[in-house]
Every structure is written in structure tokens, then in C-alpha cells.
Design a protein around this motif. Structure first.
Motif, mmCIF file in Angstrom:
data_model
loop_
_atom_site.group_PDB
_atom_site.id
_atom_site.type_symbol
_atom_site.label_atom_id
_atom_site.label_comp_id
_atom_site.label_asym_id
_atom_site.label_seq_id
_atom_site.Cartn_x
_atom_site.Cartn_y
_atom_site.Cartn_z
ATOM 1 N N ASN A 221 0.821 -1.211 0.000
ATOM 2 C CA ASN A 221 0.000 0.000 0.000
ATOM 3 C C ASN A 221 0.853 1.258 0.000
ATOM 4 N N CYS A 253 -3.020 -3.257 -3.745
ATOM 5 C CA CYS A 253 -2.367 -2.042 -4.248
ATOM 6 C C CYS A 253 -3.392 -1.107 -4.888
ATOM 7 N N TYR A 256 -5.790 0.766 -2.422
ATOM 8 C CA TYR A 256 -5.264 1.900 -1.666
ATOM 9 C C TYR A 256 -4.861 3.079 -2.545
#
Length: 334
Positions: A221, A253, A256
Motif C-alpha cells: 500500500n 495495491c 489503496y
């Protein structure tokens, strides 16, 4: 098996006791300055030695300390990525006993409980969450993640990590049902979380054997991705590594980065597209995986909202990195 979030397991340390630990376990470094930095349930200290070298002293919570093989598996992975591929990751340092890990009682602890102690090389860089994202950075996120996944799964294997089950893995999202009551004051949000959970169970977990599996970073993240000179330079925090469907890291990924400030981009339409564009340069995906990514990304956001809010209600003073808008650059900087 139902799991719960461990509370009150943070090591009982002070900055003064950390200096003593460093002098005893890492005397060759000549530690001079110690400063605690935020962490979810461990104690992390930024320590400076002679020649202005910087390290992170990580004292692990009592729950993970007792998990035989977990921390050793994490160390093994970081060393694998650093030695074989020269990736910029926190690398463990040998202590005075010639070991990367020591489980010890703390001076401030009177019940004989032990905590794992590790010293990691400090990885410098600006946390991605503090920057305004653009097309190039998003593509780089995908490229770096794809490269990271390929490197992890080239020669690395560990039975403790492969069989690991814990509440924050995306696979365990349905376990968050026991905490849904924290959303009772917001029925619309609770309904959204339940719908995300049901769809994730039906369309992903019930068919998870149909997906390619891999060892995963588990928390790729914006708080763990580092940037230098405008490019992705490194990744930190390997505390959530586990084995599961390879698209989970990509979905996390995407979940976020959609919530980070962007320059002239649509966070919902552009962010996933550019991250995916970079990722598939290193890891080609089949159609089943591609159509499943949005379901997994929504599941991750719902999981973070539920577990983060529950933990915050239990420990209101805790600086928890569950809010997508939190960009102080401190949480999870391990």
C-alpha cells in the motif's frame, strides 16, 4: 477457525531500555540516538549508530513472537530479495550471537514473557502516500509489484509462511463478520461491507483453487512504497507476507492507490488501469484473474474499514493506518 485481533501485546519498552538492548545485542554499531516510530502492534525504533548509519530496531508483539518460523520466514525473504536481486528492502543485521533474531525477556517485563528482537537496515525514501500520484507513478507501482512478485517466487519457499493464516490476510476477510457490529450506527456502510464479503466468498474464495497462487507481500500500500527522485525505489514492512492467489497483492495495491491524491486523474477509472498496465509487464494474467481484481479490491477496502474501526474502538489512542486519507508518513514505516 475463527480468529481474533490480539490486543495489549505490544512490548513494554522505553527508549532507555532500547539503548540497553542495542548495546547488548549490537555493540559493534555504537548506537547513539533512539526514537520510537509508529507501528500497529509492535515497537519500532529508529536508531542511529556511528558514522550516521540508521537502523530500525523491531521488537515484535508477543503473539507473533510465539509463532515459530514466522519471523524467520520474513527474515529469509528480505535476505532473498536483497542478496539475489539487490532490491531495496529492510535487511536484518546479525546480532552479537551471529543470529538475525533473538527472543528475550525485557527489563520492564516481570512475567517471563519473551519478545522477538531484530535490527533492520533503514530504507530511506519518501512514502508514496505523501505524494500526489500521476500516471507514471501508478504505472511504476504496478511494475514494481510485478517485479517484486516474480523475485519473491523465484527460489523462495517457506513452510511457515505458506501455511500462515491470520486475520489481516485478504483470504481471511470473512472472519471480519464477528466485528461487523462496529458498523451498526451506519447501516448503509454495514450493508455495503456485507455485500462485499458475500460476493468475495462466492466468486473468489469458493473458486480460489482456480487461481494461480504465490508468496505475497500482503500489504503493498501507499504507506509501504518508497519513492526517490520521482521513481519507486523500495518496499518496506514484510510483516503480512503469506501464500495465496497472486492477484491479491495487485488488488490491495489498487484498493489503496485509488484513495490517494492524484493530479488530473480519475482515481476509480485511471488508477486501476495504470497499475494493471505496469503489473502485467512482469506477470501476465488470465481473463478470470482480470475480472476478479475489482471484487478483491472492494473486499480489501471493506476489510480495512471494519477491522480498523474495531481496533480503534478498543484502543482509541492508537495511531492506526486504516484510514485511506491518513498521509502522515509514519504508520507502517517499518
Amino acid at each position: 477457525m475463527s480468529q481474533t485481533i490480539p490486543l495489549d501485546t505490544k512490548p513494554p519498552t522505553t527508549e532507555e531500555s532500547v539503548v540497553s538492548i542495542c548495546d547488548r545485542l549490537y555493540p559493534q554499531l555504537g548506537i547513539e540516538n533512539v526514537k520510537e516510530i509508529n507501528s500497529y502492534d509492535d515497537r519500532n525504533y529508529l536508531v542511529s549508530g556511528k558514522n550516521e548509519e540508521q537502523f530500525i530496531l523491531k521488537i515484535t508483539n508477543s503473539i507473533d513472537t510465539q509463532d515459530d518460523g514466522l519471523l524467520e520466514g520474513q527474515n529469509k525473504l528480505m535476505l532473498h530479495l536483497s542478496r539475489k536481486y539487490e532490491l531495496c528492502v529492510p535487511v536484518p543485521i546479525l546480532n552479537v550471537h551471529g543470529q538475525y533474531l533473538s527472543r528475550e525477556e525485557l527489563n520492564t517485563n516481570q512475567n517471563g514473557q519473551k519478545f522477538a528482537i531484530r535490527l533492520l537496515k533503514y530504507v530511506s525514501g519518501t512514502i508514496l502516500g505523501k505524494l500526489q500520484l500521476n500516471k507514471q507513478l501508478l504505472i511504476q507501482c504496478g511494475e514494481y509489484l510485478g517485479k517484486l512478485q516474480r523475485c519473491i517466487n523465484d527460489g523462495y519457499t517457506d513452510q511457515s509462511i505458506k501455511t500462515r493464516q491470520y486475520l489481516w490476510s485478504l483470504t481471511s476477510f470473512p472472519q471480519a463478520r464477528q466485528y461487523l457490529y462496529v458498523l451498526d450506527q451506519n447501516p448503509i456502510k454495514r450493508q455495503w461491507v456485507e455485500e462485499a464479503m458475500n460476493r468475495f466468498e462466492t466468486e473468489i474464495l469458493e473458486r480460489k483453487d482456480q487461481f494461480e497462487h504465490a508468496y505475497l507481500h500482503g500489504d503493498f500500500n501507499e504507506q509501504n512504497i518508497l519513492v526517490k527522485d520521482g521513481s519507486i525505489s523500495g518496499i518496506i514492512d514484510f510483516g503480512d507476507i503469506y501464500y495465496g492467489p497472486r492477484i491479491f497483492d495487485l488488488a490491495i495495491c489498487i484498493a489503496y492507490v485509488m484513495l490517494v491524491d492524484m493530479s488530473d486523474l480519475d482515481p476509480v477509472l485511471d488508477a486501476p488501469r495504470y497499475v494493471l498496465e505496469g503489473f502485467i509487464k512482469h506477470v501476465p494474467l488470465c481473463e478470470r484473474e482480470l475480472v476478479s481484481i475489482p471484487i478483491c479490491s472492494v473486499a480489501r477496502i471493506a476489510q480495512s474499514v471494519t477491522l480498523g474501526l474495531w481496533t480503534y474502538q478498543q484502543q482509541p489512542g492508537m495511531n492506526i493506518c486504516w484510514s485511506p486519507k491518513q498521509k502522515d508518513g509514519k504508520c507502517c514505516n517499518e
